[in-house]
Design a protein around this motif. Structure first.
Motif, mmCIF file in Angstrom:
data_model
loop_
_atom_site.group_PDB
_atom_site.id
_atom_site.type_symbol
_atom_site.label_atom_id
_atom_site.label_comp_id
_atom_site.label_asym_id
_atom_site.label_seq_id
_atom_site.Cartn_x
_atom_site.Cartn_y
_atom_site.Cartn_z
ATOM 1 N N SER A 146 -3.203 -22.416 18.720
ATOM 2 C CA SER A 146 -1.829 -21.966 18.992
ATOM 3 C C SER A 146 -1.059 -23.032 19.747
ATOM 4 C CB SER A 146 -1.852 -20.655 19.790
ATOM 5 O OG SER A 146 -2.540 -19.641 19.098
ATOM 6 N N ALA A 147 -1.706 -23.645 20.739
ATOM 7 C CA ALA A 147 -1.060 -24.699 21.520
ATOM 8 C C ALA A 147 -0.729 -25.901 20.649
ATOM 9 C CB ALA A 147 -1.966 -25.122 22.677
ATOM 10 N N TYR A 148 -1.628 -26.236 19.734
ATOM 11 C CA TYR A 148 -1.388 -27.372 18.841
ATOM 12 C C TYR A 148 -0.134 -27.130 17.998
ATOM 13 C CZ TYR A 148 -2.176 -31.035 15.379
ATOM 14 O OH TYR A 148 -2.021 -32.150 14.560
ATOM 15 N N ALA A 176 -11.457 -15.547 15.241
ATOM 16 C CA ALA A 176 -10.252 -15.695 16.060
ATOM 17 C C ALA A 176 -9.184 -16.489 15.317
ATOM 18 C CB ALA A 176 -10.607 -16.377 17.381
ATOM 19 N N LEU A 177 -9.602 -17.539 14.617
ATOM 20 C CA LEU A 177 -8.644 -18.356 13.867
ATOM 21 C C LEU A 177 -8.079 -17.597 12.670
ATOM 22 C CD1 LEU A 177 -10.349 -21.871 13.933
ATOM 23 C CD2 LEU A 177 -8.428 -21.057 15.302
ATOM 24 N N LYS A 178 -8.857 -16.723 12.092
ATOM 25 C CA LYS A 178 -8.347 -15.908 10.989
ATOM 26 C C LYS A 178 -7.161 -15.061 11.449
ATOM 27 C CE LYS A 178 -12.612 -15.506 8.262
ATOM 28 N NZ LYS A 178 -13.676 -14.582 7.790
ATOM 29 N N GLY A 179 -7.234 -14.538 12.663
ATOM 30 C CA GLY A 179 -6.115 -13.760 13.193
ATOM 31 C C GLY A 179 -4.849 -14.573 13.285
ATOM 32 N N LEU A 180 -4.973 -15.826 13.706
ATOM 33 C CA LEU A 180 -3.808 -16.704 13.827
ATOM 34 C C LEU A 180 -3.236 -17.054 12.461
ATOM 35 C CD1 LEU A 180 -1.877 -18.502 15.430
ATOM 36 C CD2 LEU A 180 -3.634 -20.296 15.370
ATOM 37 N N VAL A 181 -4.093 -17.433 11.519
ATOM 38 C CA VAL A 181 -3.626 -17.821 10.182
ATOM 39 C C VAL A 181 -2.998 -16.627 9.472
ATOM 40 C CG1 VAL A 181 -4.296 -18.736 7.925
ATOM 41 C CG2 VAL A 181 -5.331 -19.667 10.005
ATOM 42 N N ALA A 182 -3.582 -15.456 9.633
ATOM 43 C CA ALA A 182 -3.011 -14.257 9.012
ATOM 44 C C ALA A 182 -1.615 -13.971 9.557
ATOM 45 C CB ALA A 182 -3.927 -13.061 9.251
ATOM 46 N N ALA A 208 1.216 -15.550 19.425
ATOM 47 C CA ALA A 208 -0.236 -15.679 19.583
ATOM 48 C C ALA A 208 -0.573 -16.159 20.984
ATOM 49 C CB ALA A 208 -0.786 -16.651 18.532
ATOM 50 N N MET A 209 0.176 -17.142 21.469
ATOM 51 C CA MET A 209 -0.055 -17.657 22.821
ATOM 52 C C MET A 209 0.184 -16.568 23.861
ATOM 53 S SD MET A 209 -0.911 -20.252 24.665
ATOM 54 C CE MET A 209 -0.675 -21.766 23.725
ATOM 55 N N ASP A 210 1.263 -15.818 23.712
ATOM 56 C CA ASP A 210 1.556 -14.727 24.643
ATOM 57 C C ASP A 210 0.423 -13.704 24.648
ATOM 58 O OD1 ASP A 210 3.936 -15.910 25.252
ATOM 59 O OD2 ASP A 210 5.190 -14.505 24.134
ATOM 60 N N GLU A 211 -0.031 -13.345 23.455
ATOM 61 C CA GLU A 211 -1.106 -12.362 23.326
ATOM 62 C C GLU A 211 -2.385 -12.861 23.990
ATOM 63 O OE1 GLU A 211 -2.934 -8.774 21.795
ATOM 64 O OE2 GLU A 211 -0.862 -9.393 22.145
ATOM 65 N N LEU A 212 -2.685 -14.124 23.792
ATOM 66 C CA LEU A 212 -3.902 -14.697 24.364
ATOM 67 C C LEU A 212 -3.835 -14.748 25.890
ATOM 68 C CD1 LEU A 212 -4.433 -17.552 21.764
ATOM 69 C CD2 LEU A 212 -5.970 -15.604 22.127
ATOM 70 N N LEU A 213 -2.701 -15.151 26.416
ATOM 71 C CA LEU A 213 -2.568 -15.227 27.870
ATOM 72 C C LEU A 213 -2.680 -13.845 28.517
ATOM 73 C CD1 LEU A 213 0.266 -17.899 28.186
ATOM 74 C CD2 LEU A 213 -2.161 -18.184 28.717
ATOM 75 N N GLN A 214 -2.204 -12.822 27.823
ATOM 76 C CA GLN A 214 -2.310 -11.466 28.343
ATOM 77 C C GLN A 214 -3.761 -10.985 28.368
ATOM 78 O OE1 GLN A 214 0.289 -8.921 26.078
ATOM 79 N NE2 GLN A 214 2.121 -10.112 26.600
ATOM 80 N N ARG A 215 -4.575 -11.505 27.448
ATOM 81 C CA ARG A 215 -5.974 -11.070 27.348
ATOM 82 C C ARG A 215 -6.930 -11.947 28.154
ATOM 83 N NH1 ARG A 215 -7.506 -9.222 21.227
ATOM 84 N NH2 ARG A 215 -5.562 -8.206 20.642
#
Length: 274
Positions: A146-148, A176-182, A208-215
């Motif tokens: 996500s950062a990339y 985890a990457l499948k979630g981002l690509v989807a 995606a970044m927001d979701e990850l930081l929350q988790r």
């Protein structure tokens, strides 16, 4: 403890190109929770969500990101520069993220535990630590990808406002990457032009970044990564622990209204009289 700057090597990225290529080509995503209809609501990009509880249920979703990009302008068999750039940067970002996952595995001993797991030699506390490290590695890989994208995709045009957040699973880094690509795949479907496509892809990465930081607090083995400083010289890509990538947050529009003073009021009254 600050472990200093680590350079990501091209050879480490190259080992993951085949997996990254498969992820942007064709995979089946297993989703949990709410079930969405395949039919969009009229006038929106939203899909119907049943009011009947589906918590705990699983369903699958086929994702063909490369095909989705190619279908944006079906009349032209070649991708535009922007379309090719998005596809390349997505694949590149996935491979870079998996290489970052390898570095995390080396720093935490996950690589050694993985070998013991394959041999069936894990037992007791090692089993629990292995599970926690795999989940944390999956989180870090999704974060790095996500950062990339946030650092590499240009920020231009109007930001998208109707993009859905990703549905992440952290059983493995690939899940985890499948979630981002989807999420990217759904975001870029049917854009009006290439600028809108990029804006929507960027918004998917931001969500995606927001979701990850929350988790983040849910993962118990992220401590090693917090002080990690990574750099990929060829791309100018940097990761400094969990610092949000430049441009990851969209600034809110703030409007300030100046209260008129007496002079402004007198001038306004004079205009009205005239």
């Amino acid at each position: 403890m600050d472990i200093g700057l680590t350079t990501i090597k091209e050879a480490d990225i190259e080992r993951h190109i085949a997996v990254a290529n498969a992820l942007v080509t064709n995979f089946v995503q297993v989703k949990t929770g709410k079930a969405e209809s395949k039919t969009e609501l009229a006038g929106t990009r939203r899909r119907f969500v049943s009011t009947v509880s589906t918590a705990g249920t699983k369903h699958t979703h086929k994702v063909e990101f490369t095909k989705t990009i190619a279908s944006i302008n079906a009349k032209d068999r070649l991708l535009s520069l922007a379309q090719h750039g998005l596809l390349y940067k997505t694949r590149r970002g996935l491979a870079v993220a998996l290489a970052v996952g390898d570095l995390f595995a080396e720093q935490t001993g996950l690589d050694a535990l993985t070998k013991k797991n394959v041999a069936g030699d894990l037992s007791g506390d090692e089993t629990e630590r292995f599970r926690a490290l795999v989940e944390s590695a999956s989180y870090i890989v999704a974060f790095a990808a996500s950062a990339y994208l946030l650092q590499m995709l240009p920020e231009e045009g109007e930001p998208a406002s109707d993009v859905d957040e990703p549905d992440f699973l952290f059983d493995t880094p690939q899940d985890a990457l499948k979630g981002l690509v989807a999420a990217l795949d759904f975001a870029i479907a049917d854009p009006s032009d290439d600028k809108v496509m990029i804006a929507r892809a960027r918004e998917a990465a931001r969500l995606a970044m927001d979701e990850l930081l929350q988790r983040r607090a849910r993962f118990s083995a992220l401590g090693t990564f917090e002080q990690t400083h990574l750099r990929l010289e060829t791309d100018g890509f940097e990761l400094n622990g969990f610092d949000v990538a430049p441009g990851a947050k969209r600034s809110k529009l703030v409007m300030q209204f100046k209260k008129p003073n007496n002079r402004d009021k007198l001038e306004l009254d004079a205009v009205h009289k005239y």
